[in-house]
Design a protein around this motif. Sequence first.
Motif, PDB file in Angstrom:
ATOM      1  N   TYR A 244       0.771  -1.262   0.018  1.00 55.00           N
ATOM      2  CA  TYR A 244      -0.046  -0.213   0.033  1.00 55.00           C
ATOM      3  C   TYR A 244       0.858   1.254  -0.066  1.00 55.00           C
ATOM      4  O   TYR A 244       0.403   2.383  -0.115  1.00 55.00           O
ATOM      5  N   SER A 245       2.096   1.105   0.503  1.00 55.74           N
ATOM      6  CA  SER A 245       3.167   2.236   0.404  1.00 55.74           C
ATOM      7  C   SER A 245       3.276   2.457  -0.984  1.00 55.74           C
ATOM      8  O   SER A 245       3.317   3.574  -1.576  1.00 55.74           O
ATOM      9  N   ILE A 246       3.585   1.404  -2.002  1.00 58.05           N
ATOM     10  CA  ILE A 246       3.800   1.620  -3.271  1.00 58.05           C
ATOM     11  C   ILE A 246       2.411   2.216  -4.230  1.00 58.05           C
ATOM     12  O   ILE A 246       2.520   3.063  -4.891  1.00 58.05           O
ATOM     13  N   VAL A 247       1.198   1.534  -3.620  1.00 58.47           N
ATOM     14  CA  VAL A 247       0.061   2.128  -4.214  1.00 58.47           C
ATOM     15  C   VAL A 247      -0.252   3.682  -4.154  1.00 58.47           C
ATOM     16  O   VAL A 247      -0.613   4.348  -4.958  1.00 58.47           O
ATOM     17  N   ALA A 248      -0.147   4.148  -2.969  1.00 59.45           N
ATOM     18  CA  ALA A 248      -0.115   5.327  -2.539  1.00 59.45           C
ATOM     19  C   ALA A 248       0.999   6.237  -3.188  1.00 59.45           C
ATOM     20  O   ALA A 248       0.562   7.388  -3.832  1.00 59.45           O
ATOM     21  N   TYR A 249       2.193   5.927  -3.339  1.00 55.62           N
ATOM     22  CA  TYR A 249       3.134   6.368  -4.132  1.00 55.62           C
ATOM     23  C   TYR A 249       2.750   6.694  -5.604  1.00 55.62           C
ATOM     24  O   TYR A 249       2.905   7.869  -6.146  1.00 55.62           O
ATOM     25  N   VAL A 250       2.099   5.885  -6.339  1.00 59.15           N
ATOM     26  CA  VAL A 250       1.841   5.910  -7.772  1.00 59.15           C
ATOM     27  C   VAL A 250       0.401   6.957  -7.831  1.00 59.15           C
ATOM     28  O   VAL A 250       0.500   7.710  -8.586  1.00 59.15           O
ATOM     29  N   TYR A 251      -0.323   6.729  -6.776  1.00 52.42           N
ATOM     30  CA  TYR A 251      -1.412   7.784  -6.862  1.00 52.42           C
ATOM     31  C   TYR A 251      -1.021   9.335  -6.681  1.00 52.42           C
ATOM     32  O   TYR A 251      -1.478   9.952  -7.223  1.00 52.42           O
ATOM     33  N   LEU A 252       0.060   9.255  -5.665  1.00 58.72           N
ATOM     34  CA  LEU A 252       0.395  10.471  -5.437  1.00 58.72           C
ATOM     35  C   LEU A 252       1.132  11.310  -6.766  1.00 58.72           C
ATOM     36  O   LEU A 252       1.129  12.224  -6.987  1.00 58.72           O
ATOM     37  N   LEU A 253       2.069  10.385  -7.390  1.00 60.07           N
ATOM     38  CA  LEU A 253       2.558  10.635  -8.599  1.00 60.07           C
ATOM     39  C   LEU A 253       1.680  11.359  -9.549  1.00 60.07           C
ATOM     40  O   LEU A 253       1.908  12.182 -10.287  1.00 60.07           O
ATOM     41  N   LEU A 254       0.268  10.557  -9.780  1.00 55.96           N
ATOM     42  CA  LEU A 254      -0.651  10.965 -10.632  1.00 55.96           C
ATOM     43  C   LEU A 254      -1.358  12.366 -10.211  1.00 55.96           C
ATOM     44  O   LEU A 254      -1.235  13.201 -11.060  1.00 55.96           O
ATOM     45  N   THR A 255      -1.532  12.386  -9.114  1.00 59.19           N
ATOM     46  CA  THR A 255      -2.415  13.483  -8.515  1.00 59.19           C
ATOM     47  C   THR A 255      -1.565  14.703  -8.204  1.00 59.19           C
ATOM     48  O   THR A 255      -1.967  15.856  -8.848  1.00 59.19           O
ATOM     49  N   VAL A 256      -0.214  14.685  -7.919  1.00 60.76           N
ATOM     50  CA  VAL A 256       0.500  15.756  -7.619  1.00 60.76           C
ATOM     51  C   VAL A 256       1.104  16.435  -8.861  1.00 60.76           C
ATOM     52  O   VAL A 256       0.900  17.274  -9.138  1.00 60.76           O
ATOM     53  N   SER A 257       1.355  15.500  -9.779  1.00 61.65           N
ATOM     54  CA  SER A 257       2.031  16.169 -11.146  1.00 61.65           C
ATOM     55  C   SER A 257       0.727  16.772 -11.830  1.00 61.65           C
ATOM     56  O   SER A 257       1.054  17.747 -12.517  1.00 61.65           O
ATOM     57  N   LEU A 258      -0.472  16.342 -11.630  1.00 59.86           N
ATOM     58  CA  LEU A 258      -1.592  17.034 -12.324  1.00 59.86           C
ATOM     59  C   LEU A 258      -2.109  18.332 -11.620  1.00 59.86           C
ATOM     60  O   LEU A 258      -2.399  19.321 -12.194  1.00 59.86           O
ATOM     61  N   SER A 259      -1.812  18.202 -10.199  1.00 57.86           N
ATOM     62  CA  SER A 259      -2.300  19.396  -9.542  1.00 57.86           C
ATOM     63  C   SER A 259      -1.158  20.508 -10.137  1.00 57.86           C
ATOM     64  O   SER A 259      -1.579  21.590 -10.230  1.00 57.86           O
ATOM     65  N   LEU A 260      -0.114  20.418 -10.238  1.00 54.03           N
ATOM     66  CA  LEU A 260       1.258  21.174 -10.645  1.00 54.03           C
ATOM     67  C   LEU A 260       0.917  21.721 -11.913  1.00 54.03           C
ATOM     68  O   LEU A 260       1.055  23.040 -12.330  1.00 54.03           O
ATOM     69  N   ALA A 261       0.269  20.788 -12.780  1.00 56.48           N
ATOM     70  CA  ALA A 261       0.077  21.251 -13.955  1.00 56.48           C
ATOM     71  C   ALA A 261      -1.154  22.210 -14.274  1.00 56.48           C
ATOM     72  O   ALA A 261      -1.186  23.189 -14.908  1.00 56.48           O
ATOM     73  N   LEU A 262      -2.019  21.847 -13.371  1.00 54.67           N
ATOM     74  CA  LEU A 262      -3.411  22.472 -13.041  1.00 54.67           C
ATOM     75  C   LEU A 262      -2.760  24.078 -12.648  1.00 54.67           C
ATOM     76  O   LEU A 262      -3.208  25.184 -13.133  1.00 54.67           O
TER      77      LEU A 262
END
Length: 281
Positions: A244-262
């Motif tokens: 679940y550390s890896i799962v959270a890591y992948v979700y954070l990569l997706l969401t934080v990168s999109l948040s920065l792009a926004l």
Amino acid sequence: MTSGTSTPRRNGEAGDFPWWLVVAAAIAVVLAVLIAINGIYSQIFSIVSRGIGITIFVTLVGFALATAIGLGLAVMGLSRHLVLRQIARFYVEIIRGIPILVLLFYIAFVGAPGFVAAWNFLAAPLFAAGLAEPLLVRDVSLLWRAIIALTIGYSAFISEVFRAGILAVDAGQIEAAKALGLTPFQRFRLIVLPQAIRTILPPLGNDFIAMIKDSSLVSVLGVADLTQMGKVYASGSFRFFETYSIVAYVYLLLTVSLSLALRALEKRLRRADRRQGQAGV
């Protein structure tokens, strides 16, 4: 205050150095190195990452459909016709009051069987003529049941975003468009929607990021998304912390990168607005 004295910045202004991003990037790099050199983490990442494609597919398709329906609901909600306004308000208020997970279960285990029963009833003449076969509940993909549930749930919220953006357009410009003889559709397409988009984009982007996270709910139906792949691996290996550390890591990569792009898009739009304002002075 003298001209040489600058006003101190308030906490949280855009000029603050993003130390949080530095810390987050450092953690991301450490985890990336750990995945690369540690056999267990590497294996978990390899298995979990197989669900990224489903997560992205569910999010993109669900959000596109929800945006289209939400725009239609917003237009209905602002219509001159009472019946259309009441239908849109009924849909929005009812759907917003149902948790996404409950809606997911309802669509999957109530809506899909109901749809199959209705289809088989209406298509009975085709079955009698041998032109088609009766539809079974298992023929309705769990993946599409999940997408439909997310679409219905998010369309209600997105409709309110569109409605607020449309109402934010200056009424004087709409009146000017009427004076020029533009039809209601032309006014909406050429005047209202282009201006409303600037107001709509930030909250719409936030809804997109939220849907990425809520797409994890499709795992309760057994859809092989990111969360489901992690759940299956963890239940078999009992390595819950690592998985679940890896799962959270992948979700954070997706969401934080999109948040920065926004945020970057918002800054660009603000700069463009300032340039237009200065040019108009």
